[in-house]
Design a protein around this motif. Structure first.
Motif, PDB file in Angstrom:
ATOM      1  N   THR A 286       0.824  -1.201   0.000  1.00  0.00           N
ATOM      2  CA  THR A 286       0.000   0.000   0.000  1.00  0.00           C
ATOM      3  C   THR A 286       0.861   1.254   0.000  1.00  0.00           C
ATOM      4  N   VAL A 287       0.211   2.368  -0.318  1.00  0.00           N
ATOM      5  CA  VAL A 287       0.813   3.681  -0.127  1.00  0.00           C
ATOM      6  C   VAL A 287      -0.160   4.499   0.714  1.00  0.00           C
ATOM      7  N   SER A 288       0.363   5.104   1.778  1.00  0.00           N
ATOM      8  CA  SER A 288      -0.448   5.940   2.656  1.00  0.00           C
ATOM      9  C   SER A 288      -0.186   7.404   2.344  1.00  0.00           C
ATOM     10  N   SER A 305      -4.077   0.616  -2.322  1.00  0.00           N
ATOM     11  CA  SER A 305      -3.214  -0.421  -2.880  1.00  0.00           C
ATOM     12  C   SER A 305      -2.275   0.182  -3.919  1.00  0.00           C
ATOM     13  N   THR A 306      -1.042  -0.325  -3.957  1.00  0.00           N
ATOM     14  CA  THR A 306      -0.111   0.119  -4.991  1.00  0.00           C
ATOM     15  C   THR A 306      -0.291  -0.670  -6.285  1.00  0.00           C
ATOM     16  N   LEU A 324       4.871   7.502  -9.304  1.00  0.00           N
ATOM     17  CA  LEU A 324       5.297   6.252  -9.919  1.00  0.00           C
ATOM     18  C   LEU A 324       5.816   5.304  -8.837  1.00  0.00           C
ATOM     19  N   VAL A 325       5.282   4.079  -8.799  1.00  0.00           N
ATOM     20  CA  VAL A 325       5.663   3.091  -7.791  1.00  0.00           C
ATOM     21  C   VAL A 325       6.402   1.938  -8.462  1.00  0.00           C
ATOM     22  N   VAL A 333       6.411  -0.736 -13.011  1.00  0.00           N
ATOM     23  CA  VAL A 333       6.241   0.584 -12.403  1.00  0.00           C
ATOM     24  C   VAL A 333       4.804   1.000 -12.681  1.00  0.00           C
ATOM     25  N   VAL A 334       4.026   1.141 -11.612  1.00  0.00           N
ATOM     26  CA  VAL A 334       2.628   1.547 -11.740  1.00  0.00           C
ATOM     27  C   VAL A 334       2.560   3.069 -11.614  1.00  0.00           C
ATOM     28  N   ILE A 335       1.858   3.704 -12.546  1.00  0.00           N
ATOM     29  CA  ILE A 335       1.785   5.162 -12.586  1.00  0.00           C
ATOM     30  C   ILE A 335       0.397   5.613 -12.124  1.00  0.00           C
TER      31      ILE A 335
END
Length: 364
Positions: A286-288, A305-306, A324-325, A333-335
């Motif tokens: 995840t990203v908070s 969720s990332t 970008l993750v 890399v998910v944008i």
């Protein structure tokens, strides 16, 4: 006059086109045999479209990267079996081409690297140490100036010895902060770039025992420091002044009833200083997102969720419109679209497929 107008129009079109594209440089781990080194892409900051340009090939993990302020040199950590080193590359930003200049041995398992154009400094995870290398006029690495060895440990089995995990310049470049995951400590070193030994210990502070401090980031105004803890996923907030950290707040990135492994990773603040982001790996992925008050304190906005596994690193693009993750385990890399007003993220649908990405750097 018509010729002048035509020239001006061509200049405007050329400038507009170039100003919306930046080179995205991706460091990877080659150990999974699904990547070849460092990848360079064109990234369009209006559309989030990317285009593969080149590969700086290497048999080793080229994990963390530092780009010189003039975009002319890339410095990379290097890990290949028992060999730990730092590599310098000459980089042509216009043509996305790189040439290796030289390589020098570093402490065991270098995992983070920074440069101010005078020195290159690494944090070495396995060795629990810090290296300082000089930089020659041609961008290549000079001889090692300094090796600093940390010697402590912590209560967690993963903290049997020191594990330097990050080094970072303070905004005024007067100090270097070093985060040691193995010791649960943040060290402050006075920094004199041209000295024979640039780093001199000023002070250190302890974090919560067994928390595993990993990475920190500064607020744009330099008044606050935000520290991500790997083992707990929590964020500690500190007031900062002239090399001194004073604890202010601690806040979680997972809910109290979260079940599973927590594995805090990257942390970054938007350039306007209004929002902070932190990723969790482990079972969270995840990203908070937090809002930052004028006094530096954090308030959770949401956790999302990332859309992948192992979000080891992320970055915000130069326009601030996209986040970008880099997913170490799903090889992409998910944008995300980033709302500048609310800080919230939404899936752009854009992806970059690349093997084991672990670091993302944009050219300036």
């Amino acid at each position: 006059m018509k010729k002048l107008l035509l020239l001006f129009s061509l200049f405007y079109i050329t400038f507009s086109a170039s100003s919306q594209t930046h080179k995205l440089i991706v460091g990877t781990f080659t150990r999974a045999n699904n990547s070849e080194g460092i990848y360079v892409y064109n990234f369009d900051t209006k559309t989030a479209e990317s285009k593969a340009l080149s590969i700086i090939k290497s048999p080793a993990d080229q994990g963390y990267l530092a780009l010189s302020s003039d975009n002319k040199f890339i410095y990379s950590t290097y890990m290949l079996k028992d060999k730990s080193a730092v590599t310098a590359y000459a980089f042509n930003n216009n043509h996305a081409e790189a040439k290796m200049l030289n390589q020098l041995p570093a402490g065991q398992n270098p995992c983070y690297i920074i440069t101010d154009g005078i020195n290159v400094i690494t944090a070495n995870y396995g060795g629990g140490s810090i290296n300082v290398f000089g930089v020659k006029n041609d961008g290549s690495l000079d001889t090692e100036k300094q090796l600093i060895q940390h010697t402590g440990s912590g209560p967690d089995p993963r903290q049997a010895s020191a594990h330097a995990h990050q080094v970072m310049f303070t905004p005024d470049k007067k100090y270097v902060l070093a985060v040691d995951l193995g010791e649960d400590k943040i060290y402050t070193y006075s920094y004199d770039a041209k000295a024979e030994k640039p780093l001199i210990l000023k002070t250190n502070i302890s974090t919560d025992a067994g928390s595993g401090p990993r990475h920190l980031t500064f607020s744009p105004n330099g008044k606050y420091v935000y520290l991500a803890h790997e083992f707990t996923g929590k964020i500690s907030v500190f007031n900062y002044h002239d090399g001194n950290l004073t604890f202010k707040q601690q806040i979680a990135t997972t809910t109290p009833n979260f079940e599973g492994k927590i594995d805090g990773a990257a942390i970054q603040i938007s350039t306007d200083g209004k929002f902070l982001y932190q990723t969790n790996r482990g079972d969270a992925n995840t990203v908070s997102i937090f809002s930052i008050a004028k006094n530096g304190s954090l308030k959770l906005i949401e956790t999302v969720s990332t859309l992948g596994k192992g979000p080891r690193f992320f970055t915000i693009d130069p326009s601030g419109k996209f986040l970008l993750v880099a997913h170490q385990y799903t090889n992409d890399v998910v944008i995300f679209n980033r709302n500048k007003k609310t800080g919230k993220l939404s899936d752009s649908g854009k992806r970059i497929n690349v093997g084991t990405p672990v670091c993302l750097v944009f050219s300036r």
